[in-house]
Design a protein around this motif. Sequence first.
Motif, PDB file in Angstrom:
ATOM      1  N   ALA A  22       0.841  -1.192   0.000  1.00 52.61           N
ATOM      2  CA  ALA A  22       0.000   0.000   0.000  1.00 52.61           C
ATOM      3  C   ALA A  22       0.880   1.247   0.000  1.00 52.61           C
ATOM      4  N   ARG A  23       0.569   2.167  -0.911  1.00 49.49           N
ATOM      5  CA  ARG A  23       1.365   3.390  -1.023  1.00 49.49           C
ATOM      6  C   ARG A  23       0.560   4.649  -0.757  1.00 49.49           C
ATOM      7  N   HIS A  24      -0.750   4.504  -0.616  1.00 48.35           N
ATOM      8  CA  HIS A  24      -1.603   5.667  -0.441  1.00 48.35           C
ATOM      9  C   HIS A  24      -2.531   5.437   0.752  1.00 48.35           C
ATOM     10  N   PRO A  25      -2.304   6.131   1.856  1.00 49.87           N
ATOM     11  CA  PRO A  25      -3.191   5.980   3.025  1.00 49.87           C
ATOM     12  C   PRO A  25      -4.638   6.273   2.649  1.00 49.87           C
ATOM     13  N   LYS A  37      -6.357   4.768   0.504  1.00 39.71           N
ATOM     14  CA  LYS A  37      -6.599   4.201  -0.828  1.00 39.71           C
ATOM     15  C   LYS A  37      -5.615   3.052  -1.048  1.00 39.71           C
ATOM     16  N   ALA A  49      -4.727   1.769  -4.621  1.00 40.52           N
ATOM     17  CA  ALA A  49      -4.383   2.748  -5.652  1.00 40.52           C
ATOM     18  C   ALA A  49      -3.246   2.218  -6.518  1.00 40.52           C
ATOM     19  N   GLY A  50      -3.384   2.408  -7.817  1.00 44.51           N
ATOM     20  CA  GLY A  50      -2.369   1.953  -8.749  1.00 44.51           C
ATOM     21  C   GLY A  50      -2.611   0.562  -9.291  1.00 44.51           C
ATOM     22  N   GLY A  58      -9.415   2.746  -4.130  1.00 41.45           N
ATOM     23  CA  GLY A  58      -8.365   3.347  -4.937  1.00 41.45           C
ATOM     24  C   GLY A  58      -8.048   2.627  -6.222  1.00 41.45           C
ATOM     25  N   ASP A  74     -16.065  10.598  -6.534  1.00 43.57           N
ATOM     26  CA  ASP A  74     -14.863   9.840  -6.201  1.00 43.57           C
ATOM     27  C   ASP A  74     -14.667   8.643  -7.124  1.00 43.57           C
ATOM     28  N   ARG A 129     -12.250   6.388 -11.621  1.00 41.26           N
ATOM     29  CA  ARG A 129     -11.715   5.082 -11.241  1.00 41.26           C
ATOM     30  C   ARG A 129     -12.548   3.909 -11.749  1.00 41.26           C
TER      31      ARG A 129
END
Length: 340
Positions: A120-123, A125, A128-129, A150, A175, A179
Amino acid sequence: MYSNKFGRLMLGLYSRRQAAVCGVAQRAAGLTGSSWTVVCKQRTLWLQRSVFLETERRATLPLTSARSASQTTVDPSELRRFQSLAGKWWDEQGEFAALHAMNDLRVPFIRDNLLNVHRARHPGKPLAGLSILDVGCGGGLLTEPLGRLGADVLGIDPVEDSVSTAHLHSSYDPDLRDRVSYRACTLEELSGDGEEGQAETQFDAVVASEVVEHLADLETFAYCCSQVLKPGGSLFITTINKTNLSYALGIVVAEQLLRIVPSGTHDWEKFISPVDLERLLESYGFSVQSVQGMMYNPLSGAWSWTDSTAINYALHAVKPGDPAEDGSTHPEDPAVATHT
């Protein structure tokens, strides 16, 4: 797709032990002990015969066949059934109530297993990616929450009216607009829309929740999933087992006796056991990581994990190869995250 299984509703009322539930179903059916024994034995014999015939048929085929997009997963009778339900997806008290409630299990199941591989790179979300394909998305009941985590999610469904419902519902949430997207098509059409029959787009994960028990060809489904997944990508499936118990509760009691579910909603011959599903996926190169039983309690309206896979179960499998680079990691333990 819709899978309003009465077996899910009944299982929460009774013991997890199959013998106890069978006893309740027997009394509901008004059958004598000998009559009920005949029913169970008959289903067992049919199951054994179908497994034997399937084994013989598969023995004549190569493990990996060059399947074309001309073979379809779509059953026309299922298509007509879901066409009539296309406007009811977001009625949380209607035919899809149990499917709405299932998100409490299946969303964390997908999220946690993906996070075992992708850091996980996005708190807020965590996905994400990542790109996810939701096969048989219906009205977007699972597509939307995955997007809110995300992920970039594409939902596909052969019922155009269901896709329209999904698109309209998601359009109200800013939101989700960038996506979540939808497309009215089949899995085999998507997997063969690139050059030389290869998928034009590949995904980090494919989700098929309450779908495989409605398909016309599971081998085509497995093959197409392998085509649209990236190397190291994950396949998530929830479905119903093929047991005497699923026949007794889902067919005999729900459809033929109590008429709670319209007659013909379920085709027991389309149900598949975890063992057979795992064998099928492995023949197309997948490695099954976990199989977990699921149970629905109609009194609380909630799902829970259980050791029994006699009725419903969730499966996570992985396509061979390394996950996409750029932030991905390999878990030390490939097993599924434990849910309690």
